[in-house]
Design a protein around this motif. Structure first.
Motif, mmCIF file in Angstrom:
data_model
loop_
_atom_site.group_PDB
_atom_site.id
_atom_site.type_symbol
_atom_site.label_atom_id
_atom_site.label_comp_id
_atom_site.label_asym_id
_atom_site.label_seq_id
_atom_site.Cartn_x
_atom_site.Cartn_y
_atom_site.Cartn_z
ATOM 1 N N TYR A 115 0.811 -1.241 0.150
ATOM 2 C CA TYR A 115 -0.152 0.017 -0.003
ATOM 3 C C TYR A 115 0.922 1.208 0.023
ATOM 4 O O TYR A 115 0.439 2.318 -0.449
ATOM 5 N N ARG A 116 2.121 1.059 0.403
ATOM 6 C CA ARG A 116 3.082 2.333 0.374
ATOM 7 C C ARG A 116 3.554 2.590 -0.837
ATOM 8 O O ARG A 116 3.630 3.782 -1.289
ATOM 9 N N THR A 117 4.338 1.723 -1.469
ATOM 10 C CA THR A 117 5.223 1.786 -2.476
ATOM 11 C C THR A 117 4.347 1.271 -3.754
ATOM 12 O O THR A 117 5.031 1.773 -4.940
ATOM 13 N N GLY A 118 3.273 0.714 -3.750
ATOM 14 C CA GLY A 118 2.773 0.454 -5.100
ATOM 15 C C GLY A 118 3.596 -0.943 -5.570
ATOM 16 O O GLY A 118 3.116 -1.453 -6.685
ATOM 17 N N ARG A 119 4.381 -1.741 -5.000
ATOM 18 C CA ARG A 119 4.996 -2.920 -5.421
ATOM 19 C C ARG A 119 3.928 -4.044 -5.424
ATOM 20 O O ARG A 119 3.408 -4.292 -4.588
ATOM 21 N N LEU A 120 3.839 -4.895 -6.576
ATOM 22 C CA LEU A 120 3.297 -5.673 -6.723
ATOM 23 C C LEU A 120 4.218 -7.263 -6.413
ATOM 24 O O LEU A 120 5.105 -7.338 -7.154
ATOM 25 N N HIS A 121 3.613 -7.728 -5.448
ATOM 26 C CA HIS A 121 4.031 -9.161 -5.000
ATOM 27 C C HIS A 121 3.906 -10.355 -5.920
ATOM 28 O O HIS A 121 2.880 -10.289 -6.591
ATOM 29 N N ASP A 122 4.830 -11.458 -6.070
ATOM 30 C CA ASP A 122 4.537 -12.353 -6.964
ATOM 31 C C ASP A 122 3.713 -13.344 -6.366
ATOM 32 O O ASP A 122 4.019 -14.481 -5.883
ATOM 33 N N PRO B 129 6.207 8.896 6.749
ATOM 34 C CA PRO B 129 6.427 10.261 7.015
ATOM 35 C C PRO B 129 6.776 10.974 5.886
ATOM 36 O O PRO B 129 6.681 12.367 5.761
ATOM 37 N N ASP B 130 6.805 10.518 4.674
ATOM 38 C CA ASP B 130 7.397 11.118 3.591
ATOM 39 C C ASP B 130 6.714 10.679 2.241
ATOM 40 O O ASP B 130 7.707 11.030 1.302
ATOM 41 N N ASP C 15 10.625 15.020 0.888
ATOM 42 C CA ASP C 15 10.865 15.390 2.277
ATOM 43 C C ASP C 15 9.870 15.881 2.922
ATOM 44 O O ASP C 15 9.589 15.791 4.142
ATOM 45 N N ASP C 16 9.079 16.949 2.394
ATOM 46 C CA ASP C 16 8.165 17.737 2.804
ATOM 47 C C ASP C 16 6.446 17.249 2.292
ATOM 48 O O ASP C 16 5.818 18.128 1.816
ATOM 49 N N ALA C 17 6.530 15.913 2.047
ATOM 50 C CA ALA C 17 5.641 15.382 1.350
ATOM 51 C C ALA C 17 3.943 15.715 1.741
ATOM 52 O O ALA C 17 3.286 15.986 1.156
ATOM 53 N N GLY C 18 3.898 15.825 3.023
ATOM 54 C CA GLY C 18 2.601 16.472 3.771
ATOM 55 C C GLY C 18 1.934 17.559 3.015
ATOM 56 O O GLY C 18 1.092 17.830 2.870
ATOM 57 N N ASP C 19 3.165 18.643 3.363
ATOM 58 C CA ASP C 19 2.871 19.980 2.998
ATOM 59 C C ASP C 19 2.707 20.093 1.424
ATOM 60 O O ASP C 19 1.795 20.688 0.779
ATOM 61 N N VAL C 20 3.598 19.273 0.753
ATOM 62 C CA VAL C 20 3.517 19.202 -0.740
ATOM 63 C C VAL C 20 2.070 18.800 -1.230
ATOM 64 O O VAL C 20 1.157 19.370 -2.023
#
Length: 410
Positions: free
Chosen positions: A185-192, A380-381, A359-364
């Motif tokens: 859910y964080r990275t979008g990596r599809l597991h095999d 966090p980012d 780094d400032d993902a929330g504000d972005v």
């Protein structure tokens, strides 16, 4: 895109004009472009369908009918006359082809969390005595981990968190069941899924898959790959609405052994017999518990109409093209070193979202939303952008990357 260093000019090759022209051409050639008109959308670029799908345009009138006529006029007769009683399995049969299975294997109802508990405890019970360990994806969504820990306590097993890439080497005679996420859910990596399921089976254990971030975005192949049990939500890529009911899949040959930790009157062989002793129903109906949540369930049924002329394979092809194009636009528009892609570049390892570390993902993200580009932020980012091919186009991808570049260049 991920290299540190001084900021470069905001637009590198290819330039903005070329990218916009390509987006226009890709949208004109898109075989799924007509589906966008079947959703309620505005001028915003909506890239948060991996959290809450957009509203299918046919849902409001259908829900109004459920409330005003079925509930308001027919009242209790609707359990029979409007098909309320059979909704969990009927809607399950509509989800089935989207995850690669057939009728009678999926029942809709309850939340993802509740269905994970059912599936995991049932898997441990089917694994039998002597297998005293539950393995869980160490990178999983927090609730999955919480439920897995509770399942371990309930069944007297030990919980062992393991990174998905290390799971084949961690399995053994002690392993009872393995709970995995199809897409991180964080990275979008599809597991095999095929190889990991095979590894679990090779150890004599059962595989339980969480499909929340894959169902409706890419082919799953539950039957093809012999998955034992699976769960998923319906409010992301299936567009069922906020809090819409989840679903539970039980492989056909395991259904007679499925022993739910939550036996309820709705899963009884004779639900209206009101007998003191519990006797489970046959088939996927064993996954039912209590009275179905009819309003949200029938909203989901209406939402699934958008899939009537769509193949999951076509959705997957567009998803990969969209995320490729978005990443290319980010490379062109965003100053080098300002963001880092956490999403795998290789297609077999990518779901339908792009995650960028910033780094400032929330504000972005807050400022992106103010500019009409709606994604979401994970502490966090991480900036997350979900691409739902039924209503997201290539011009949306270009605009989102361009606005991101403008914000990070200012």
């Amino acid at each position: 895109m991920s290299e540190p260093g001084a900021q470069e000019p905001r637009v590198r090759e290819p330039g903005a004009h070329e990218l916009r022209a390509r987006a226009e051409k890709l949208d004109a050639e898109d075989a799924l472009a007509h589906k966008r008109a079947e959703f309620v959308l505005d001028d915003a670029v909506y890239l948060d369908g991996n959290s809450l799908g957009a509203l299918p345009a046919g849902v409001p009138d259908r829900v109004a009918d459920v409330v005003r006529r079925q509930w308001g006029e027919l009242r209790i007769r609707s359990w029979d006359e409007s098909g309320w009683w059979t909704a969990p399995e009927r809607i399950g049969d509509r989800i089935a082809p989207l995850v690669g299975t057939g009728p009678g294997r999926i029942v809709v109802g309850d939340s993802t969390s509740v269905n994970i508990l059912k599936a995991l405890v049932a898997a441990v019970r089917m694994a039998g005595e002597g297998r005293d360990e539950i393995v869980v994806d160490a990178t999983t969504f927090p609730t999955d981990g919480y439920i897995a820990a509770s399942a371990a306590r309930l069944t007297g097993r030990t919980l062992r968190p393991v990174a998905p890439s290390e799971i084949p080497g961690a399995l053994g005679d002690r392993t009872a069941a393995v709970l995995l996420n199809h897409v991180d859910y964080r990275t979008g990596r599809l597991h095999d899924l095929p190889s990991l399921t095979a590894a679990v089976h090779g150890a004599g254990a059962l595989a339980v898959w969480d499909l929340c971030h894959s169902a409706g975005a890419l082919p799953v192949g539950l039957d093809e790959h012999g998955v034992d049990l699976a769960v998923g939500c319906t409010y992301k890529y299936l567009n069922g609405g906020p809090g819409s009911p989840a679903y539970l899949y039980v492989r056909a040959d395991l259904q007679s052994r499925f022993d739910s930790p939550l036996p309820g009157w709705n899963s009884h062989a004779e639900p209206f017999g009101m007998r003191a002793g519990y006797e489970p129903a046959e088939g996927a109906l064993r996954g039912r518990v209590g009275t179905p949540d009819i309003l949200s369930m029938l909203a989901l049924e209406a939402a699934l109409d958008v899939w009537r002329d769509v193949s999951v394979e076509a959705v997957r092809a567009k998803s990969l093209a969209l995320t490729d194009f978005f990443l290319e636009c980010v490379e062109a528009y965003v100053p080098r070193g300002r963001v880092e892609s956490l999403t795998p570049a290789a297609h077999p390892e990518r779901g339908s979202q792009v995650a960028l570390r910033c780094d400032d993902a929330g504000d972005v993200m807050r400022r992106l939303i103010e500019r009409g580009v709606v994604g979401d932020f994970r502490a966090p980012d991480v900036l997350r952008f979900g691409f739902t091919p039924l209503y997201v186009g290539f011009a949306d991808a270009e605009r989102a990357a361009r606005v991101l570049g403008e914000l990070l260049t200012a």
